[in-house]
Scaffold this motif. Structure first.
Motif, short mmCIF file in Angstrom:
data_model
loop_
_atom_site.label_atom_id
_atom_site.label_comp_id
_atom_site.label_asym_id
_atom_site.label_seq_id
_atom_site.Cartn_x
_atom_site.Cartn_y
_atom_site.Cartn_z
N SER A 15 0.83 -1.20 0.00
CA SER A 15 0.00 0.00 0.00
C SER A 15 0.87 1.25 0.00
CB SER A 15 -0.92 -0.01 1.23
OG SER A 15 -1.57 1.22 1.39
N CYS A 16 0.24 2.38 -0.30
CA CYS A 16 0.94 3.66 -0.19
C CYS A 16 0.87 4.18 1.24
CB CYS A 16 0.34 4.68 -1.15
SG CYS A 16 -1.33 5.21 -0.71
N LEU A 37 -2.61 -5.20 -3.89
CA LEU A 37 -2.00 -3.90 -4.17
C LEU A 37 -3.07 -2.85 -3.94
CD1 LEU A 37 0.06 -4.68 -7.40
CD2 LEU A 37 0.75 -4.87 -5.02
N TYR A 38 -2.81 -1.94 -3.00
CA TYR A 38 -3.83 -0.98 -2.55
C TYR A 38 -3.34 0.45 -2.69
CZ TYR A 38 -7.22 1.34 0.51
OH TYR A 38 -8.17 2.18 1.01
N ALA A 39 -4.16 1.28 -3.33
CA ALA A 39 -3.95 2.73 -3.36
C ALA A 39 -2.60 3.13 -3.95
CB ALA A 39 -4.11 3.32 -1.94
N ILE A 80 -5.08 -12.57 -6.15
CA ILE A 80 -4.43 -11.29 -6.35
C ILE A 80 -5.51 -10.21 -6.49
CG2 ILE A 80 -4.23 -11.62 -8.86
CD1 ILE A 80 -1.52 -10.07 -8.62
N SER A 81 -5.34 -9.13 -5.73
CA SER A 81 -6.35 -8.08 -5.67
C SER A 81 -5.72 -6.73 -6.00
CB SER A 81 -6.99 -8.01 -4.28
OG SER A 81 -7.55 -9.24 -3.90
N PHE A 82 -6.48 -5.92 -6.73
CA PHE A 82 -6.10 -4.54 -7.01
C PHE A 82 -7.23 -3.66 -6.47
CE2 PHE A 82 -4.53 -7.36 -10.26
CZ PHE A 82 -3.18 -7.04 -10.34
N VAL A 123 -9.45 -10.10 -8.09
CA VAL A 123 -10.36 -9.05 -7.62
C VAL A 123 -9.81 -7.71 -8.07
CG1 VAL A 123 -11.42 -7.94 -5.63
CG2 VAL A 123 -11.00 -10.41 -5.59
N VAL A 124 -10.65 -6.92 -8.76
CA VAL A 124 -10.31 -5.55 -9.14
C VAL A 124 -11.43 -4.66 -8.64
CG1 VAL A 124 -9.61 -4.00 -11.00
CG2 VAL A 124 -9.20 -6.46 -11.22
N SER A 125 -11.11 -3.80 -7.66
CA SER A 125 -12.15 -3.06 -6.95
C SER A 125 -11.76 -1.58 -6.83
CB SER A 125 -12.35 -3.67 -5.56
OG SER A 125 -13.25 -2.91 -4.80
N HIS A 126 -12.73 -0.70 -7.13
CA HIS A 126 -12.53 0.75 -6.96
C HIS A 126 -11.29 1.24 -7.70
CE1 HIS A 126 -15.12 -0.37 -3.55
NE2 HIS A 126 -15.56 0.89 -3.56
#
Length: 209
Positions: free
Chosen positions: A8-9, A42-44, A71-73, A100-103
Motif C-alpha cells: 500500500s501507499c 496492491l492498494y492505493a 491477487i487483488s487490485f 479481484v479488481v475493486s474501486h
C-alpha cells in the motif's frame, strides 16, 4: 508461514509501504522467491511515482511467484503497462484462482491488457470480481467478458456497480450458453440492466444447471 501481503501507499501496521523504487524492486524479488504467499493485494497505488522500469522490476518478481492463489487490485490507477507487465503471472501460475479488481480506474488500454492476460492464462481462475471500477466505455467490459471464454472452470463471476447494460448482458449470455459448466454464482447487483438485458440473461440461465 507468511501467506498474506498488502502492498500500500499507506504507512500502516497491516500494510507494507515501499519507500523507494529500489525497495520496491527488492520487494518484488522476494515475493517471487516466497513459496508460502497465497494472497497479494496492491492498494492505493503503492508504486506511484516509480519509473516504468522500477514498476517492471517489481512485476517481474511477482511473475516469478507460483504460490499466489488470490491477487487483488484496490483503489488503483491502472493506467500504463501494468496488466501487460503482469501477464506472465496469469500465464504461468497454475495456483492463481481468484482475481479481484475493486474501486480502480482503468486508463487507456488497461482493459485490453487485462483481456489479453486473461486470454493467455492457463485457465486456473475459479473466481473473478470486478466492482466499482471506472471504465471509459462499455466496450471495454465486453472485451473482458469475452476473454473469460478461456476460463470454462469459473465458479463465481461478480460484476457489481459496473454500469452493465444490454451489450454486457448479451456477451455474458453467450458465454453462459456455451462456456461455463462449473458456474455456481453470478452476481450483477447495482447495475443498469434493462428489460432487453434481462431477456438475454434469462434465455441463457434457463439452460444453466
Amino acid at each position: 508461514d507468511f501467506d498474506k501481503l498488502c502492498v500500500s501507499c499507506r504507512d500502516d501496521d497491516s500494510d507494507y509501504c515501499p519507500r523507494s523504487a529500489h525497495e520496491g524492486g527488492w520487494l518484488g524479488y522476494y515475493i517471487g522467491k516466497n513459496t508460502a504467499l497465497k494472497d497479494l493485494t496492491l492498494y492505493a497505488n503503492p508504486l506511484d511515482g516509480f519509473s516504468d522500469d522500477a514498476i517492471e522490476l517489481f512485476c517481474m518478481g511477482v511473475n516469478s511467484n507460483r504460490s499466489i492463489r488470490k491477487i487483488s487490485f484496490s483503489h488503483m490507477d491502472l493506467s500504463g503497462r501494468f496488466f501487460q507487465s503482469l501477464r506472465p503471472c496469469f500465464e504461468n501460475n497454475q495456483n492463481l484462482s481468484k482475481l479481484v479488481v475493486s474501486h480502480c480506474r482503468f486508463g487507456a488500454g488497461s482493459a485490453r491488457q487485462l483481456s489479453l492476460a486473461l486470454e493467455g492464462s492457463i485457465g486456473s481462475l475459479k473466481c473473478i470480481v470486478l466492482r466499482r471500477n471506472e471504465m471509459g466505455t462499455g466496450e471495454q467490459l465486453v472485451e473482458i467478458i469475452n476473454a473469460l471464454s478461456a476460463h470454462p472452470q469459473l465458479e463465481k463471476i461478480q460484476f457489481s456497480t459496473m454500469n452493465i447494460g444490454r451489450h454486457e448482458c448479451t456477451a455474458l449470455a453467450d458465454l453462459l450458453r456455451v462456456t461455463f459448466s462449473e458456474l455456481r454464482t453470478l452476481s450483477l447487483y447495482n447495475n443498469g440492466i434493462d428489460d432487453e438485458g434481462v431477456d438475454a440473461l434469462a434465455g441463457a440461465l434457463v439452460k444453466c444447471n
